[in-house]
Motif scaffolding. Structure first.
Motif, PDB file in Angstrom:
ATOM      1  N   LEU A 271       5.913  -0.618  -2.083  1.00  0.00           N
ATOM      2  CA  LEU A 271       5.310   0.565  -2.339  1.00  0.00           C
ATOM      3  C   LEU A 271       4.829   1.649  -0.977  1.00  0.00           C
ATOM      4  N   LEU A 272       4.776   0.798  -0.674  1.00  0.00           N
ATOM      5  CA  LEU A 272       4.328   2.629   0.563  1.00  0.00           C
ATOM      6  C   LEU A 272       5.044   3.579   0.752  1.00  0.00           C
ATOM      7  N   GLN A 273       6.476   3.009   0.361  1.00  0.00           N
ATOM      8  CA  GLN A 273       8.218   4.072   0.324  1.00  0.00           C
ATOM      9  C   GLN A 273       8.087   5.216  -0.652  1.00  0.00           C
ATOM     10  N   GLU A 274       7.203   4.145  -2.121  1.00  0.00           N
ATOM     11  CA  GLU A 274       6.741   5.207  -2.528  1.00  0.00           C
ATOM     12  C   GLU A 274       6.113   6.511  -2.533  1.00  0.00           C
ATOM     13  N   LYS A 275       5.404   6.823  -1.156  1.00  0.00           N
ATOM     14  CA  LYS A 275       4.347   7.303  -0.620  1.00  0.00           C
ATOM     15  C   LYS A 275       4.654   8.038   0.707  1.00  0.00           C
ATOM     16  N   HIS A 276       5.420   7.457   0.980  1.00  0.00           N
ATOM     17  CA  HIS A 276       6.241   8.267   2.528  1.00  0.00           C
ATOM     18  C   HIS A 276       7.890   8.618   2.058  1.00  0.00           C
ATOM     19  N   LEU A 277       7.629  10.016   1.951  1.00  0.00           N
ATOM     20  CA  LEU A 277       9.952  10.303   2.054  1.00  0.00           C
ATOM     21  C   LEU A 277      10.332   9.925   2.772  1.00  0.00           C
ATOM     22  N   VAL A 278       9.091   9.506   3.949  1.00  0.00           N
ATOM     23  CA  VAL A 278      10.340   9.125   5.360  1.00  0.00           C
ATOM     24  C   VAL A 278      10.876   7.634   5.100  1.00  0.00           C
ATOM     25  N   MET A 279      10.425   6.715   3.931  1.00  0.00           N
ATOM     26  CA  MET A 279      11.548   5.492   4.764  1.00  0.00           C
ATOM     27  C   MET A 279      11.791   5.515   3.384  1.00  0.00           C
ATOM     28  N   GLY A 280      13.638   5.808   3.842  1.00  0.00           N
ATOM     29  CA  GLY A 280      14.752   6.166   3.026  1.00  0.00           C
ATOM     30  C   GLY A 280      14.976   4.847   2.160  1.00  0.00           C
ATOM     31  N   ASP A 281      15.038   4.045   3.107  1.00  0.00           N
ATOM     32  CA  ASP A 281      14.695   2.183   2.585  1.00  0.00           C
ATOM     33  C   ASP A 281      14.623   1.710   3.048  1.00  0.00           C
TER      34      ASP A 281
END
Length: 361
Positions: A271-281
């Motif tokens: 869910l945080l990945q959807e918010k933060h584009l720097v979290m690629g995987d």
């Protein structure tokens, strides 16, 4: 059966029975040692005495210990700019990375990555050497929390055994239920290794380790080497500690706990990945998780600077994480097995805050 020293006590036998009962047949024989590095050295010697092979196959970024021999099978060590360089008896598989690697389809990547083993075996034959064994972690830690794609180990194990070698599963970091799928992660690959190395959580901080194998492999070793004994491996204090650890894993249901808490953590990180584009995987199983930072999701260019900055910000908030992987852009999470859902919510709140702070600067 127990392979230890000249002198035994009831605790040795009790622990040997308890620990081997957690493994599938025919893994019924145990050598007690003092560290994961020592376990690696002994495992490699078992391979060399099996059919007289000399060469080994390892995996890119693999780490199996810090002694001279353990370093030789650890690309993480010998491949480093300050490392000893590739030994002439060592051959390296590419990292089976389905996020950044050449093969990314989870249904076919395992066999494609694993098939490289045939080329390496042919290389060994061409130099008129013989394969002794293959070693890999059952989930790759120093490589960046890489979960092996399905059929990866089965593809490799079949080829290695046909070439006369043995297969070693390193469970030193990932074993004892951490991944929530069972006691040992190799079982998720549908394989049974010839040798397994275990350590670290075996003593919950107390220094102890072991090598698990088949009786026939141990017998071949004893027939071709001087008497094996170990002064401190399997001492009474270590055996008592090891039994207490097994008791707690069972009585507190820590394997199922790791699965439930890990599932929650993975869900919230995605869910945080959807918010933060720097979290690629975001990837992992149980309490073995990784977050890969990128500069751009489409190019997947590694973002070491952000990963390191987030790590340092988490330190300031009294939460310890570390960075890993070939590009040092992956934050790896291996919390204590007692890590609970309350800890997950606290971690997610602080991690979200850290990433927001770093990326807004």
């Amino acid at each position: 059966s127990l392979q230890k020293s000249r002198y035994l006590c009831s605790l040795n036998a009790t622990y040997a029975e308890r620990i081997t009962s957690t493994f599938p047949e025919p893994l019924d024989t145990v050598f007690f040692v003092n560290s994961g590095s020592e376990a690696t050295e002994l495992a490699m010697e078992l391979c060399r005495t099996w059919q007289g092979g000399s060469d080994f196959i390892c995996v890119d970024s693999g780490y199996h210990g810090h002694t001279r021999m353990a370093t030789s099978i650890s690309h993480y060590k010998w491949g480093h700019p300050k490392g000893i360089g590739q030994p002439d008896f060592m051959h390296k598989m590419v990292l089976p990375d389905t996020y950044r690697g050449a093969f990314r389809d989870p249904d076919t990547a395992g066999e494609k990555y694993g098939s490289q083993v045939h080329t390496l075996i042919e290389d060994i034959r061409n130099k008129e050497s013989k394969l002794a064994g293959f070693m890999a972690e059952s989930a790759l830690s120093c490589g960046g929390q890489v979960i092996l794609p399905k059929h990866y180990l089965s593809t490799i194990y079949k080829a290695v055994r046909e070439a006369g070698g043995l297969c070693i599963a390193d469970e030193v970091q990932v074993g004892f239920g951490r991944c929530g799928t069972g006691m040992w992660v190799f079982e998720t690959q549908g394989v049974i290794p010839d040798i397994v190395t275990i350590g670290k959580p075996m003593g919950n901080g107390h220094p102890m380790a072991a090598v698990i194998t088949r009786r026939e492999v141990a017998d071949r070793f004893h027939a071709n080497r001087p008497e094996y004994f170990n002064t401190y491996g399997g001492n009474n204090v270590s055996m008592a500690v090891g039994l207490a650890v097994l008791d707690v894993i069972e009585s507190e249901g820590l394997i199922e706990h790791a699965r439930e808490v890990g599932d929650l953590m993975l869900e919230q990180l995605k869910l945080l990945q959807e918010k933060h584009l720097v979290m690629g995987d975001v990837r992992g199983i149980g309490l073995f998780l990784g977050i890969e930072f990128v500069k751009c999701r489409s190019t997947r260019e590694p973002n070491e600077a952000t990963a390191v900055a987030v790590k340092k910000e988490m330190y300031r908030n009294r939460i310890i994480v570390s960075t890993e992987g070939k590009h040092n852009n992956i934050i790896k999470l291996k919390p204590p097995m007692v890590f609970d859902k309350g800890n997950v919510w606290h971690f997610i709140e602080q991690f979200d805050r850290a990433v927001t702070m770093v990326t807004s600067e």
